[in-house]
Design an enzyme around this catalytic site. Structure first.
Site, PDB file in Angstrom:
ATOM      1  N   GLU A  57      17.645  16.095   8.814  1.00  0.00           N
ATOM      2  CA  GLU A  57      16.193  15.781   8.847  1.00  0.00           C
ATOM      3  C   GLU A  57      15.267  17.254   8.373  1.00  0.00           C
ATOM      4  O   GLU A  57      15.925  18.274   8.728  1.00  0.00           O
ATOM      5  CB  GLU A  57      15.751  15.504  10.159  1.00  0.00           C
ATOM      6  N   ASP A 107      11.990   7.520   2.694  1.00  0.00           N
ATOM      7  CA  ASP A 107      10.398   7.376   2.181  1.00  0.00           C
ATOM      8  C   ASP A 107      10.520   6.572   0.571  1.00  0.00           C
ATOM      9  O   ASP A 107      11.284   7.087   0.079  1.00  0.00           O
ATOM     10  CB  ASP A 107      10.090   9.145   1.847  1.00  0.00           C
ATOM     11  N   LYS A 111       4.273   4.896  -5.446  1.00  0.00           N
ATOM     12  CA  LYS A 111       3.518   4.817  -6.860  1.00  0.00           C
ATOM     13  C   LYS A 111       4.629   5.082  -7.827  1.00  0.00           C
ATOM     14  O   LYS A 111       5.573   5.761  -7.673  1.00  0.00           O
ATOM     15  CB  LYS A 111       2.678   6.035  -6.810  1.00  0.00           C
ATOM     16  N   ASP A 143      12.084  -1.435   4.428  1.00  0.00           N
ATOM     17  CA  ASP A 143      11.163  -2.308   4.300  1.00  0.00           C
ATOM     18  C   ASP A 143      10.568  -2.692   2.950  1.00  0.00           C
ATOM     19  O   ASP A 143       9.627  -3.787   2.915  1.00  0.00           O
ATOM     20  CB  ASP A 143       9.973  -2.040   5.339  1.00  0.00           C
TER      21      ASP A 143
END
Ligand SMILES: C[S@@+](CC[C@H](N)C(=O)[O-])C[C@H]1O[C@@H](n2cnc3c(N)ncnc32)[C@H](O)[C@@H]1O
Length: 196
Positions: A57, A107, A111, A143
């Protein structure tokens, strides 16, 4: 590197990790790449004492939470590394050493101009496959429908992993993002690939 510290402290950023030194044993190693607050990593490591789990992370606050909860839970099979995933995979993982790489809700960069920032690109998949042991696997969850499409295409283009049926995720702990998305009623897409 030492076996009692929940955080991976790199003595040399150009030297690959040594799992035996890090975990103090020879258990199979799994990865949680982009672990967030570590909800999945902590519960999964507890559920699977027979494996070692490295959580990667980049955000310090999240890493600190994982460290604290790992120490509080006296988990010796979970370590956290504060570093960028692609660098970790390319330069720090020993070849053919990972049994399962979990990538959950990375992430999505929705766009179009940001799509190149998505983690799942053919070069990344090739690097990850080089670290996965024969018979080991990549498990991917998102998702985001478009990211799911491009991620599958990236793995196809990399030509190093074979598509396999979904794993049985019914007993997997839910990640923090999974819980949020479930509450919102959003669909989850999953894919699994094996290294032959
Ligand atoms: C959308 S969150 C998902 C977190 C967790 N997997 C979950 O499902 O709850 C994505 C996480 O990946 C981390 N992340 C994004 N890009 C990263 C990178 N290149 N290297 C390491 N971590 C990254 C972010 O800081 C964030 O914590």
């Amino acid at each position: 590197m030492n076996a009692s510290n929940p955080s991976v402290v790199l003595a040399d950023i150009c030297q690959r990790l040594d799992w035996r030194t890090l975990f103090g044993n020879e258990q199979p190693v799994e990865l949680d790449l982009g672990a967030g607050d570590g909800g999945f990593a902590l519960a999964y490591a507890q559920q699977h004492p027979e494996i070692n789990l490295l959580a990667v992370e980049r955000l310090l606050g999240r890493v600190r939470k994982i460290e604290k909860r790992t120490t509080r839970g006296k988990l010796t099979n979970l370590k956290v590394l504060r570093l960028e995933t692609a660098y970790t995979v390319r330069y720090l993982l020993p070849p053919h050493s990972i049994s399962i790489a979990h990538i959950m809700f990375p992430d999505p960069w929705p766009k179009r101009r940001h799509w190149p920032r998505r983690l799942m690109q053919p070069d990344f998949v090739r690097d990850l496959a080089a670290a996965i042991r024969p018979g080991g696997e990549l498990r991917f969850t998102t998702d985001h429908a478009h990211y799911f499409e491009t991620a599958q295409q990236a793995v196809t283009d990399a030509k190093v992993l074979e598509r396999a049926p979904e794993w049985d995720w019914s007993t997997d702990p839910k990640t923090d993002f999974q819980q949020t998305f479930d509450a919102e009623g959003r669909a989850t897409h999953r894919a699994r690939w094996i290294k032959s």
